[in-house]
Design an enzyme around this catalytic site. Structure first.
Site, short mmCIF file in Angstrom:
data_model
loop_
_atom_site.label_atom_id
_atom_site.label_comp_id
_atom_site.label_asym_id
_atom_site.label_seq_id
_atom_site.Cartn_x
_atom_site.Cartn_y
_atom_site.Cartn_z
N ASP A 1 1.05 -1.22 -4.84
CA ASP A 1 -0.01 -0.40 -4.69
C ASP A 1 -0.86 -0.83 -6.01
O ASP A 1 -0.44 -0.95 -7.17
CB ASP A 1 0.15 1.20 -4.60
CG ASP A 1 -0.91 1.90 -3.87
OD1 ASP A 1 -0.78 2.29 -2.77
OD2 ASP A 1 -2.06 1.71 -4.42
N PHE B 1 0.72 -1.35 -0.02
CA PHE B 1 -0.22 -0.19 0.03
C PHE B 1 1.00 1.26 -0.11
O PHE B 1 0.83 2.21 0.87
CB PHE B 1 -0.89 0.01 1.24
CG PHE B 1 -1.58 -1.44 1.40
CD1 PHE B 1 -2.89 -1.24 0.74
CD2 PHE B 1 -1.35 -2.20 2.20
CE1 PHE B 1 -3.84 -2.46 1.02
CE2 PHE B 1 -2.16 -3.37 2.45
CZ PHE B 1 -3.27 -3.55 1.94
N ASP C 1 1.09 -0.89 5.48
CA ASP C 1 0.44 0.73 5.81
C ASP C 1 -1.02 0.96 4.81
O ASP C 1 -0.80 1.65 3.94
CB ASP C 1 1.39 1.74 5.71
CG ASP C 1 0.81 2.98 6.32
OD1 ASP C 1 -0.16 3.08 7.10
OD2 ASP C 1 1.53 4.16 5.65
N CYS D 1 -4.89 3.16 10.33
CA CYS D 1 -5.02 4.60 10.55
C CYS D 1 -6.66 4.89 10.77
O CYS D 1 -7.10 5.79 10.39
CB CYS D 1 -4.44 5.43 9.09
SG CYS D 1 -5.26 4.83 7.74
#
Length: 176
Positions: A32, A10, A80, A120
């Site tokens: 990605d 990612f 991430d 996140c």
């Protein structure tokens, strides 16, 4: 990441990949699904004179393929992802997604390898994230040693009266 073979999943703009390459990684592969992210990462690598392999692929599929091929070329994997949940209603599905990528990474990593894993999402709280990591490790048949835990930088303050401000969890583990 010095002398490590790094897989940045990612990658988005390539920040982790660029830092790993700058830090002396033996090799860096950034993955990605977004063509825009792939192009941006390549551009950033060129601008910084860094050699990074950039792959356009769905990270879930990419990790499954590495696992199925018993590809253990990477000894440092960074996970991430974007927030897998933006509401309390989808936390269960997010848990499964986080667990899947962590499980696959743990299966791919050799003993002594490192896993950096992040969330996140405020809704994927620290306790739930730790539970997910423990379950993924159990299912992968590995033992993890926690090296480090971090939260968001001070320019994104955590306000005790506003729970949504605590959203970033970052762990660095070693497979032992």
């Amino acid at each position: 990441a010095r002398n490590r073979h790094v897989l940045d999943c990612f990658t988005h703009t390539g920040a982790f990949a660029l830092n790993a390459a700058k830090g002396g990684a033996a090799s860096v592969t950034a993955v990605d699904i977004s063509q825009e992210a792939v192009d941006m990462t390549k551009k950033n690598a060129e601008a910084n004179n860094l050699d990074i392999d950039v792959v356009k692929a769905d990270v879930f599929d990419y990790l499954v393929k590495l696992d199925q091929e018993h590809n253990h070329d990477f000894d440092y994997i960074i996970l991430d992802p974007p927030a897998f949940t933006k509401s309390g209603k989808t936390v269960h599905e997010a848990f499964r997604g986080y667990k899947e990528i962590n499980y696959r990474a743990m299966k791919i990593l050799p003993r002594g390898g490192y896993l950096a894993t992040c969330s996140c999402s405020h809704f994927m709280g620290e306790e739930l994230f730790v539970k997910m990591v423990k379950e993924a490790a159990r299912d992968a048949g590995v033992t993890l040693r926690q090296i480090e835990f971090r939260q968001q930088a001070p320019d994104h303050p955590i306000l005790m009266t506003v729970p949504e401000t605590y959203y970033l969890k970052f762990f660095l583990f070693q497979i032992v």
